[in-house]
Motif scaffolding. Structure first.
Motif, PDB file in Angstrom:
ATOM      1  N   UNK A 173     -40.842  13.366  -6.458  1.00 16.46           N
ATOM      2  CA  UNK A 173     -42.147  13.016  -5.882  1.00 16.46           C
ATOM      3  C   UNK A 173     -42.260  11.506  -5.718  1.00 16.46           C
ATOM      4  N   UNK A 174     -41.720  10.743  -6.672  1.00 21.53           N
ATOM      5  CA  UNK A 174     -41.740   9.280  -6.585  1.00 21.53           C
ATOM      6  C   UNK A 174     -40.893   8.787  -5.406  1.00 21.53           C
ATOM      7  N   UNK A 175     -39.642   9.271  -5.363  1.00 18.62           N
ATOM      8  CA  UNK A 175     -38.739   8.824  -4.309  1.00 18.62           C
ATOM      9  C   UNK A 175     -39.291   9.077  -2.928  1.00 18.62           C
ATOM     10  N   UNK A 176     -39.850  10.267  -2.736  1.00 19.37           N
ATOM     11  CA  UNK A 176     -40.409  10.608  -1.426  1.00 19.37           C
ATOM     12  C   UNK A 176     -41.580   9.694  -1.069  1.00 19.37           C
ATOM     13  N   UNK A 177     -42.441   9.424  -2.041  1.00 21.36           N
ATOM     14  CA  UNK A 177     -43.596   8.535  -1.816  1.00 21.36           C
ATOM     15  C   UNK A 177     -43.126   7.128  -1.451  1.00 21.36           C
ATOM     16  N   UNK A 178     -42.139   6.614  -2.175  1.00 20.75           N
ATOM     17  CA  UNK A 178     -41.638   5.267  -1.914  1.00 20.75           C
ATOM     18  C   UNK A 178     -40.960   5.198  -0.557  1.00 20.75           C
ATOM     19  N   UNK A 179     -40.167   6.221  -0.225  1.00 20.19           N
ATOM     20  CA  UNK A 179     -39.489   6.253   1.073  1.00 20.19           C
ATOM     21  C   UNK A 179     -40.516   6.246   2.204  1.00 20.19           C
ATOM     22  N   UNK A 180     -41.611   6.987   2.024  1.00 21.99           N
ATOM     23  CA  UNK A 180     -42.667   7.005   3.052  1.00 21.99           C
ATOM     24  C   UNK A 180     -43.301   5.621   3.202  1.00 21.99           C
ATOM     25  N   UNK A 181     -43.580   4.963   2.079  1.00 17.10           N
ATOM     26  CA  UNK A 181     -44.162   3.612   2.136  1.00 17.10           C
ATOM     27  C   UNK A 181     -43.212   2.629   2.807  1.00 17.10           C
ATOM     28  N   UNK A 182     -41.955   2.675   2.389  1.00 13.49           N
ATOM     29  CA  UNK A 182     -40.962   1.745   2.942  1.00 13.49           C
ATOM     30  C   UNK A 182     -40.770   1.989   4.436  1.00 13.49           C
ATOM     31  N   UNK A 183     -40.797   3.271   4.837  1.00 14.74           N
ATOM     32  CA  UNK A 183     -40.661   3.590   6.255  1.00 14.74           C
ATOM     33  C   UNK A 183     -41.746   2.938   7.091  1.00 14.74           C
ATOM     34  N   UNK A 184     -42.999   3.018   6.614  1.00 12.36           N
ATOM     35  CA  UNK A 184     -44.098   2.386   7.329  1.00 12.36           C
ATOM     36  C   UNK A 184     -43.961   0.870   7.378  1.00 12.36           C
ATOM     37  N   UNK A 185     -43.503   0.275   6.264  1.00 14.05           N
ATOM     38  CA  UNK A 185     -43.340  -1.183   6.203  1.00 14.05           C
ATOM     39  C   UNK A 185     -42.241  -1.642   7.158  1.00 14.05           C
ATOM     40  N   UNK A 186     -41.120  -0.938   7.173  1.00 13.31           N
ATOM     41  CA  UNK A 186     -40.017  -1.303   8.058  1.00 13.31           C
ATOM     42  C   UNK A 186     -40.419  -1.188   9.524  1.00 13.31           C
ATOM     43  N   UNK A 187     -41.156  -0.116   9.850  1.00 22.48           N
ATOM     44  CA  UNK A 187     -41.610   0.058  11.233  1.00 22.48           C
ATOM     45  C   UNK A 187     -42.557  -1.076  11.638  1.00 22.48           C
ATOM     46  N   UNK A 188     -43.433  -1.463  10.729  1.00 25.78           N
ATOM     47  CA  UNK A 188     -44.395  -2.545  11.013  1.00 25.78           C
ATOM     48  C   UNK A 188     -43.684  -3.852  11.328  1.00 25.78           C
ATOM     49  N   UNK A 189     -42.571  -4.094  10.667  1.00 26.03           N
ATOM     50  CA  UNK A 189     -41.860  -5.371  10.837  1.00 26.03           C
ATOM     51  C   UNK A 189     -40.646  -5.264  11.757  1.00 26.03           C
ATOM     52  N   UNK A 293     -47.253  22.603   9.511  1.00 23.59           N
ATOM     53  CA  UNK A 293     -48.608  22.421  10.040  1.00 23.59           C
ATOM     54  C   UNK A 293     -48.693  21.202  10.956  1.00 23.59           C
ATOM     55  N   UNK A 294     -47.875  20.186  10.627  1.00 27.47           N
ATOM     56  CA  UNK A 294     -47.867  18.962  11.449  1.00 27.47           C
ATOM     57  C   UNK A 294     -46.903  19.073  12.631  1.00 27.47           C
ATOM     58  N   UNK A 295     -46.226  20.211  12.748  1.00 32.24           N
ATOM     59  CA  UNK A 295     -45.323  20.423  13.867  1.00 32.24           C
ATOM     60  C   UNK A 295     -43.953  19.801  13.687  1.00 32.24           C
ATOM     61  N   UNK A 296     -43.560  19.531  12.433  1.00 31.07           N
ATOM     62  CA  UNK A 296     -42.253  18.922  12.164  1.00 31.07           C
ATOM     63  C   UNK A 296     -41.297  19.955  11.582  1.00 31.07           C
ATOM     64  N   UNK A 297     -40.001  19.747  11.815  1.00 32.14           N
ATOM     65  CA  UNK A 297     -38.985  20.608  11.238  1.00 32.14           C
ATOM     66  C   UNK A 297     -38.797  20.331   9.762  1.00 32.14           C
ATOM     67  N   UNK A 298     -38.089  21.238   9.084  1.00 32.09           N
ATOM     68  CA  UNK A 298     -37.898  21.096   7.642  1.00 32.09           C
ATOM     69  C   UNK A 298     -36.867  20.036   7.318  1.00 32.09           C
ATOM     70  N   UNK A 299     -37.179  19.232   6.311  1.00 33.25           N
ATOM     71  CA  UNK A 299     -36.270  18.224   5.782  1.00 33.25           C
ATOM     72  C   UNK A 299     -36.607  18.070   4.308  1.00 33.25           C
ATOM     73  N   UNK A 300     -35.591  18.124   3.421  1.00 37.64           N
ATOM     74  CA  UNK A 300     -35.869  18.163   1.987  1.00 37.64           C
ATOM     75  C   UNK A 300     -36.603  16.907   1.514  1.00 37.64           C
ATOM     76  N   UNK A 301     -36.209  15.742   2.023  1.00 36.54           N
ATOM     77  CA  UNK A 301     -36.885  14.502   1.628  1.00 36.54           C
ATOM     78  C   UNK A 301     -38.315  14.500   2.138  1.00 36.54           C
ATOM     79  N   UNK A 302     -38.493  14.919   3.389  1.00 36.69           N
ATOM     80  CA  UNK A 302     -39.835  14.978   3.956  1.00 36.69           C
ATOM     81  C   UNK A 302     -40.694  16.009   3.225  1.00 36.69           C
ATOM     82  N   UNK A 303     -40.063  17.090   2.782  1.00 41.63           N
ATOM     83  CA  UNK A 303     -40.812  18.114   2.033  1.00 41.63           C
ATOM     84  C   UNK A 303     -41.354  17.528   0.739  1.00 41.63           C
ATOM     85  N   UNK A 304     -40.531  16.782   0.015  1.00 41.04           N
ATOM     86  CA  UNK A 304     -40.998  16.134  -1.221  1.00 41.04           C
ATOM     87  C   UNK A 304     -42.050  15.067  -0.917  1.00 41.04           C
ATOM     88  N   UNK A 305     -41.926  14.430   0.238  1.00 44.98           N
ATOM     89  CA  UNK A 305     -42.910  13.413   0.632  1.00 44.98           C
ATOM     90  C   UNK A 305     -44.283  14.033   0.851  1.00 44.98           C
TER      91      UNK A 305
END
Length: 519
Positions: A173-189, A293-305
Motif C-alpha cells: 500500500x505504501x509503495x503504490x501510494x508513493x509511486x502515484x505521488x512520484x508519477x504526478x510530480x514527474x509529469x508536472x516537471x 470503474x475508471x475504465x483502466x486495464x488491470x495492473x498489479x501496481x495500479x491495483x495496490x495504488x
C-alpha cells in the motif's frame, strides 16, 4: 464556525509539542493527547469556550460519520482491531499458541533465532504496515514470550519491519501510494517519459534510513545490542516480567485465559494464513474494481495504488475469524471458553482503540493548524544546494514526528523537494525525493502519536510509551548516519559516496553498541 489559520506561525507546532512532551514525561498517553487536542482546538477557535466545545464535538463525530456518510476508513480499522483481538484470544484458548511455543522449544534453539524469525516474518508480510505489525505480532508473541524476550523488544522488531520494509516495497500500500505521488510530480516537471516503477526502484538505494534501520535491527537481534531503557526491559524479561506490570495489562494483551490441552500448531497458522491470503485478495480485488470503474486495464501496481486498505483488512479478518471459529468448534473447545475468548479478545483491544481515536483526532487538529505547511515553509530560505538533501531529511522527519503521519508528510514534502531540485539542480531530484521518504519514516518511527507506532505496541502487547522510549535510541542512531550520508551525497552528487559513508558509520556504530552492551 471560522477557524484561524496558523500556516505561517510557529504556534502551529504547539499542539503536537504539548502532546509529545507530556507523553514522554508523564507516560500518560491519553491525557497527553487530550491536552494537545484541547490546546489546538482553543487556538483554532480563538479561545472561545463555546466554539471550542462545538469544534471538538464535530471532530469526534467525524471519527465515525463524515460528510453525510459513515467514516468507513476509521470504522473498518477499528473493526479489524477488534476482530484480530478475538482471533488471537481464540487461538490462545484452543491451545494452539501453547503448541507453537512447544514446537519452538524443539526447533528454535535460542533467543537470537526467535528474534531472527520475527524479523523474517516482518519482511515477508510487507503488504501494509498496520497488517504487518498486528499479524506478525500475533504469530511471534508466543515465540518471543517462550524465550523471555521483552514485549518492548518485540514492538521494536515489529515497528522496524513495518514502515521501513513497506517504503521500499513497490507491491505494498505504501509503495503504490508513493509511486502515484512520484508519477504526478514527474509529469508536472516534464519527466513523463520515465517509468514510475523504475524511478521508485532507482530510489531504493537512496532511502538510507529504511536500509540502515533494517540492518541495525538485524544486528540488534544477532548481537544483543540492548542499550538505554531497552536493556532494563530485557533484564526484567529474564526475570519473567515481559512488560511493566505496574502499568497494568498493555493494549493487545489478553488477561489470563484457559487453554485446551488438544491444541495444534495448525490452529495458529491456518487462521493467520487465511487472514493474510484473504486480505491480499481483497486488496487486489478492490483495486481492480476501482481500475475497472475508471475504465483502466488491470495492473498489479495500479491495483495496490487504488486499493481500499481498511475494508480489505476488515473483511480479511472476518474470514480469518470464521476459520478460527470452525477450528475451535471442531476441536470441541467448551462453549464457555469460546465466549470468554471472544469477550476478552475484544476488550483487550480497547486501550489501543482509545489511543488510536485520540491520535486520529489530534491529527485532524494538526491538519487544520497547518503544521505541515509551516514545517515546509522552513525549507524556503537561502539554503546551499549541497545541503538540500540533508535539510529535507530533517524537515520531513520533524514534520512526520509532529503530525504522526508518513503519508501526510509525503504528500506535503515531496512536491516541495521536487520544486527545490528543479530550481537548483534537476539531476538531484531523485536523491531529494528519497531524502523526504527517508526522513518521513524516521519521524513516524519516533512519534508517540503515529498510528503505526501505536499499532506496533498493540501487536506486541507492549505499553505504548515504553515502546516509544526503547526504540528512540536506535532510530536516532540511524537518523544521524542517514543525515551524514545525505550531506555527503549532496556535496559529491554521488549516491555511492553517500552509501559508503553510511556503511562506514554503521559499522562503527555497531562496534560501539557492542562495547556499550557489554559494559
Amino acid at each position: 464556525m471560522t477557524v484561524i489559520s496558523y500556516a505561517d506561525s510557529a504556534l502551529s507546532l504547539l499542539p503536537p509539542v504539548v502532546a509529545i512532551v507530556l507523553a514522554v514525561f508523564t507516560r500518560r498517553v491519553l491525557l497527553s493527547l487530550g491536552l494537545g487536542i484541547l490546546v489546538g482546538s482553543l487556538l483554532l477557535t480563538d479561545f472561545s469556550i463555546t466554539h471550542t466545545a462545538s469544534y471538538l464535538s464535530v471532530k469526534v463525530e467525524h471519527l465515525f460519520w463524515k460528510e453525510g456518510a459513515a467514516n468507513t476508513w476509521n470504522l473498518y480499522i477499528l473493526g479489524f482491531l477488534i476482530l484480530l483481538g478475538i482471533i488471537t484470544a481464540l487461538i490462545t484458548v484452543s491451545g494452539s499458541a501453547r503448541a507453537f511455543a512447544e514446537w519452538a522449544r524443539q526447533h528454535i534453539r535460542n533467543k537470537r533465532d526467535a528474534k531472527i524469525l520475527t524479523i523474517f516474518l516482518g519482511c515477508v508480510v510487507f503488504i501494509d504496515d498496520y497488517f504487518n505489525s498486528l499479524v506478525v505480532g500475533s504469530i511471534s508473541r508466543p515465540l518471543t514470550d517462550r524465550y523471555y524476550i521483552s514485549r518492548a523488544k518485540l514492538a521494536y522488531l515489529l515497528d522496524s519491519t513495518a514502515a521501513p520494509v513497506c517504503v521500499i516495497s513497490p507491491v505494498s500500500s505504501w509503495g503504490a501510494y508513493i509511486i502515484a505521488l512520484i508519477g504526478g510530480i514527474l509529469a508536472t516537471h516534464g519527466f513523463s517519459d520515465q517509468g514510475h516503477l523504475s524511478v521508485f526502484l532507482e530510489m531504493i538505494p537512496m532511502n538510507f534510513y529504511a536500509i540502515f534501520a533494517l540492518l541495525l535491527l538485524i544486528c540488534v537481534a544477532l548481537f544483543g545490542l540492548d542499550v538505554g531503557s531497552m536493556r532494563t526491559h530485557e533484564l526484567n524479561a529474564q526475570r519473567g516480567e515481559l512488560w511493566d506490570e505496574s502499568k497494568g495489562n498493555p493494549p493487545g494483551a489478553s488477561a489470563e485465559l484457559p487453554e485446551a490441552e488438544t491444541g495444534k500448531i495448525l490452529g495458529l497458522f491456518l487462521p493467520i494464513g487465511t487472514l493474510v491470503v484473504a486480505t491480499v485478495y481483497f486488496m487486489i480485488s478492490s483495486g481492480a474494481a476501482a481500475l475497472a470503474e475508471a475504465g483502466h486495464g488491470f495492473n498489479i501496481i495500479k491495483a495496490f495504488e487504488n486499493t481500499d486498505v481498511s475494508s480489505s483488512l476488515f473483511f480479511g479478518a472476518l474470514i480469518g475469524l470464521a476459520v478460527t471459529l470452525v477450528l475451535v468448534i471442531k476441536q470441541q473447545v467448551e462453549l464457555s471458553m469460546i465466549i470468554k475468548a471472544i469477550t476478552t479478545g475484544a476488550k483487550s483491544m480497547l486501550p489501543a482503540i482509545w489511543i488510536l481515536l485520540f491520535a486520529w483526532t489530534i491529527a485532524a487538529v494538526i491538519g487544520q493548524m497547518e503544521t505541515g505547511k509551516f514545517m515546509a515553509s522552513l525549507a524556503s530560505g537561502n539554503i546551499p544546494f549541497a545541503l538540500l538533501p540533508a535539510v529535507m531529511f530533517i524537515l520531513a522527519g520533524l514534520t512526520a514526528f509532529a503530525t504522526g503521519t508518513s503519508w501526510g508528510t509525503f504528500g506535503i514534502m515531496l512536491p516541495i523537494a521536487a520544486d527545490m531540485a528543479m530550481g537548483s539542480h534537476s539531476a538531484m531530484m531523485l536523491p531529494m525525493l528519497a531524502s523526504v521518504l527517508s526522513g518521513a519514516v524516521f519521524g513516524d518511527h519516533c512519534s508517540p502519536i503515529s498510528d503505526t507506532t501505536i499499532l506496533s505496541s498493540t501487536g506486541a502487547g507492549c505499553h505504548h510509551i515504553d515502546h516509544v522510549m526503547t526504540q528512540l535510541p536506535y532510530a536516532l542512531i540511524v537518523a544521524v548516519i542517514s543525515l551524514v550520508g545525505y550531506t555527503v551525497m549532496g556535496y559529491t552528487e554521488s549516491v555511492a559516496a553517500g552509501l559508503i559513508t553510511c556503511s562506514i558509520l554503521f559499522v562503527l556504530s555497531v562496534m560501539y553498541l557492542k562495547i556499550k552492551a557489554r559494559a
